[in-house]
Design a protein around this motif. Sequence first.
Motif, PDB file in Angstrom:
ATOM      1  N   PRO A   1      37.065  70.602  25.165  1.00  0.00           N
ATOM      2  CA  PRO A   1      37.780  69.532  25.785  1.00  0.00           C
ATOM      3  C   PRO A   1      37.371  68.147  25.539  1.00  0.00           C
ATOM      4  O   PRO A   1      38.150  67.022  25.848  1.00  0.00           O
ATOM      5  CB  PRO A   1      37.662  69.936  27.408  1.00  0.00           C
ATOM      6  CG  PRO A   1      36.048  70.644  27.275  1.00  0.00           C
ATOM      7  CD  PRO A   1      36.126  71.244  25.973  1.00  0.00           C
ATOM      8  N   TYR A   2      36.474  67.995  24.834  1.00  0.00           N
ATOM      9  CA  TYR A   2      35.857  66.313  24.759  1.00  0.00           C
ATOM     10  C   TYR A   2      36.398  65.865  23.311  1.00  0.00           C
ATOM     11  O   TYR A   2      36.307  64.817  23.024  1.00  0.00           O
ATOM     12  CB  TYR A   2      34.425  66.505  24.586  1.00  0.00           C
ATOM     13  CG  TYR A   2      33.713  67.649  23.833  1.00  0.00           C
ATOM     14  CD1 TYR A   2      33.817  67.768  22.397  1.00  0.00           C
ATOM     15  CD2 TYR A   2      33.172  68.879  24.528  1.00  0.00           C
ATOM     16  CE1 TYR A   2      33.409  68.866  21.540  1.00  0.00           C
ATOM     17  CE2 TYR A   2      32.768  69.698  23.753  1.00  0.00           C
ATOM     18  CZ  TYR A   2      32.938  69.726  22.170  1.00  0.00           C
ATOM     19  OH  TYR A   2      32.412  70.968  21.595  1.00  0.00           O
ATOM     20  N   SER A   3      37.075  67.032  22.722  1.00  0.00           N
ATOM     21  CA  SER A   3      37.859  66.365  21.432  1.00  0.00           C
ATOM     22  C   SER A   3      39.194  65.951  21.419  1.00  0.00           C
ATOM     23  O   SER A   3      39.679  66.572  22.594  1.00  0.00           O
ATOM     24  CB  SER A   3      37.921  67.807  20.464  1.00  0.00           C
ATOM     25  OG  SER A   3      38.342  67.410  19.129  1.00  0.00           O
ATOM     26  N   ASN A   4      39.884  65.148  20.815  1.00  0.00           N
ATOM     27  CA  ASN A   4      41.166  64.728  20.804  1.00  0.00           C
ATOM     28  C   ASN A   4      41.635  65.495  19.725  1.00  0.00           C
ATOM     29  O   ASN A   4      43.000  65.446  19.326  1.00  0.00           O
ATOM     30  CB  ASN A   4      41.203  63.165  20.205  1.00  0.00           C
ATOM     31  CG  ASN A   4      40.931  62.451  21.475  1.00  0.00           C
ATOM     32  OD1 ASN A   4      40.819  62.735  22.603  1.00  0.00           O
ATOM     33  ND2 ASN A   4      40.366  61.117  21.213  1.00  0.00           N
ATOM     34  N   LEU A   5      41.218  66.792  18.939  1.00  0.00           N
ATOM     35  CA  LEU A   5      41.823  67.356  18.216  1.00  0.00           C
ATOM     36  C   LEU A   5      42.019  68.889  18.469  1.00  0.00           C
ATOM     37  O   LEU A   5      41.181  69.392  19.263  1.00  0.00           O
ATOM     38  CB  LEU A   5      41.114  67.253  16.874  1.00  0.00           C
ATOM     39  CG  LEU A   5      40.836  65.989  16.019  1.00  0.00           C
ATOM     40  CD1 LEU A   5      39.981  66.044  14.666  1.00  0.00           C
ATOM     41  CD2 LEU A   5      42.130  65.582  15.560  1.00  0.00           C
ATOM     42  N   VAL A   6      42.654  69.877  17.646  1.00  0.00           N
ATOM     43  CA  VAL A   6      42.888  71.114  17.616  1.00  0.00           C
ATOM     44  C   VAL A   6      42.869  71.556  16.382  1.00  0.00           C
ATOM     45  O   VAL A   6      43.688  70.898  15.451  1.00  0.00           O
ATOM     46  CB  VAL A   6      44.030  71.530  18.521  1.00  0.00           C
ATOM     47  CG1 VAL A   6      44.157  73.123  18.408  1.00  0.00           C
ATOM     48  CG2 VAL A   6      43.954  71.134  19.813  1.00  0.00           C
ATOM     49  N   ILE A   7      42.283  72.701  15.996  1.00  0.00           N
ATOM     50  CA  ILE A   7      42.600  73.025  14.697  1.00  0.00           C
ATOM     51  C   ILE A   7      42.358  74.486  14.470  1.00  0.00           C
ATOM     52  O   ILE A   7      41.481  75.082  15.101  1.00  0.00           O
ATOM     53  CB  ILE A   7      41.297  72.565  13.505  1.00  0.00           C
ATOM     54  CG1 ILE A   7      41.673  72.849  12.070  1.00  0.00           C
ATOM     55  CG2 ILE A   7      39.973  72.794  13.958  1.00  0.00           C
ATOM     56  CD1 ILE A   7      40.679  72.290  11.104  1.00  0.00           C
ATOM     57  N   GLY A   8      43.179  75.022  13.690  1.00  0.00           N
ATOM     58  CA  GLY A   8      43.263  76.578  13.648  1.00  0.00           C
ATOM     59  C   GLY A   8      43.859  76.973  12.227  1.00  0.00           C
ATOM     60  O   GLY A   8      44.314  76.198  11.594  1.00  0.00           O
ATOM     61  N   GLU A   9      44.140  78.589  12.317  1.00  0.00           N
ATOM     62  CA  GLU A   9      44.621  78.903  10.940  1.00  0.00           C
ATOM     63  C   GLU A   9      45.508  80.079  11.263  1.00  0.00           C
ATOM     64  O   GLU A   9      45.478  80.707  12.197  1.00  0.00           O
ATOM     65  CB  GLU A   9      43.664  79.434   9.832  1.00  0.00           C
ATOM     66  CG  GLU A   9      42.666  78.409   9.451  1.00  0.00           C
ATOM     67  CD  GLU A   9      41.631  78.922   8.714  1.00  0.00           C
ATOM     68  OE1 GLU A   9      41.342  78.489   7.773  1.00  0.00           O
ATOM     69  OE2 GLU A   9      41.171  80.191   8.630  1.00  0.00           O
ATOM     70  N   VAL A  10      46.670  80.095  10.504  1.00  0.00           N
ATOM     71  CA  VAL A  10      47.536  81.433  10.784  1.00  0.00           C
ATOM     72  C   VAL A  10      47.606  82.133   9.360  1.00  0.00           C
ATOM     73  O   VAL A  10      47.776  81.588   8.312  1.00  0.00           O
ATOM     74  CB  VAL A  10      49.017  80.946  11.140  1.00  0.00           C
ATOM     75  CG1 VAL A  10      50.081  82.040  10.835  1.00  0.00           C
ATOM     76  CG2 VAL A  10      48.954  80.610  12.373  1.00  0.00           C
ATOM     77  N   ILE A  11      47.618  83.473   9.305  1.00  0.00           N
ATOM     78  CA  ILE A  11      47.908  84.192   8.111  1.00  0.00           C
ATOM     79  C   ILE A  11      49.122  84.924   8.573  1.00  0.00           C
ATOM     80  O   ILE A  11      49.401  85.729   9.518  1.00  0.00           O
ATOM     81  CB  ILE A  11      46.855  85.450   8.104  1.00  0.00           C
ATOM     82  CG1 ILE A  11      45.554  84.612   7.428  1.00  0.00           C
ATOM     83  CG2 ILE A  11      47.120  86.332   6.537  1.00  0.00           C
ATOM     84  CD1 ILE A  11      45.509  83.682   6.542  1.00  0.00           C
ATOM     85  N   SER A  12      50.175  84.405   7.665  1.00  0.00           N
ATOM     86  CA  SER A  12      51.751  85.134   8.036  1.00  0.00           C
ATOM     87  C   SER A  12      52.035  86.371   7.104  1.00  0.00           C
ATOM     88  O   SER A  12      51.651  85.979   5.946  1.00  0.00           O
ATOM     89  CB  SER A  12      52.775  84.133   8.007  1.00  0.00           C
ATOM     90  OG  SER A  12      54.020  84.585   8.420  1.00  0.00           O
TER      91      SER A  12
END
Length: 262
Positions: A149-160
């Motif tokens: 919650p201290y971050s201003n970012l979100v990062i993730g990945e998707v395998i479609s």
Amino acid sequence: MYEKLGELNQGYTRITDMESKHPDMLQDIGIYTWAEGEAHVLFDGSKEIAILLLEGAVRLEWNSESREIKRDSVFEEAPWCLHIPKEVEVRVTALKSSEVLVQKTDNEKLFEAKLYTPEDCESTITGEGVWGGTAERVIRTIFDYNTAPYSNLVIGEVISYPGRWSSYPPHHHDQPEVYYYRFDKPQGFGCAMVGPEAYRVEHNSYITIPGNLDHPQATAPGYAMYFCWMIRHLENNPWTDRIMEEEHKWLLEPDAKIWTKK
């Protein structure tokens, strides 16, 4: 909104920056391509940084810590990602030819640097058992508002999966987002829809998604599609959930009736 990067050159390939290239994304995003033996220092006096290994092997050194990490395939292996606050120096040494994605944004908060391991990554299969399996895919969340919650970012990945849909049912959110794509074969392709527009996405391409536009994706049969998804929280309005489009919410009903050929 869409750009094909082509073959990545040695050094830095810019995707977005906060000053001149898609500044509405509120993020600096790019990919470093390094030959074996190259060493570089990543540092920013005002921005937090997420350092995601896409391919290869590197040694990360920060504060008094050091860790060697490797990744052969974004399709087969969960991610390694180092997340650091402003004013922390990271030395990255390529132990073999490597590609590293870097995501940055302004953040005055100080927090403990964290190396997210494959075991830390929340990986779920979504769309399993519904809609005839046409939107089954793997979603990996590296960190988001719930875990950082201290971050201003979100990062993730998707395998479609080949011939399937992702970012589905269609949804939107207030916050800007960037998708960076790879395919398991260089001739692979898919389709990205952003609001009323549609784009043919290919290996080493990206799209920028302004807030409040839906963005469903489709993958061509025969080709698996990877994309890294990167969101920037807004001030006093962090990204915490997807807002489903009203006309498609019926798909979420447990007894949704979908036409099939008899």
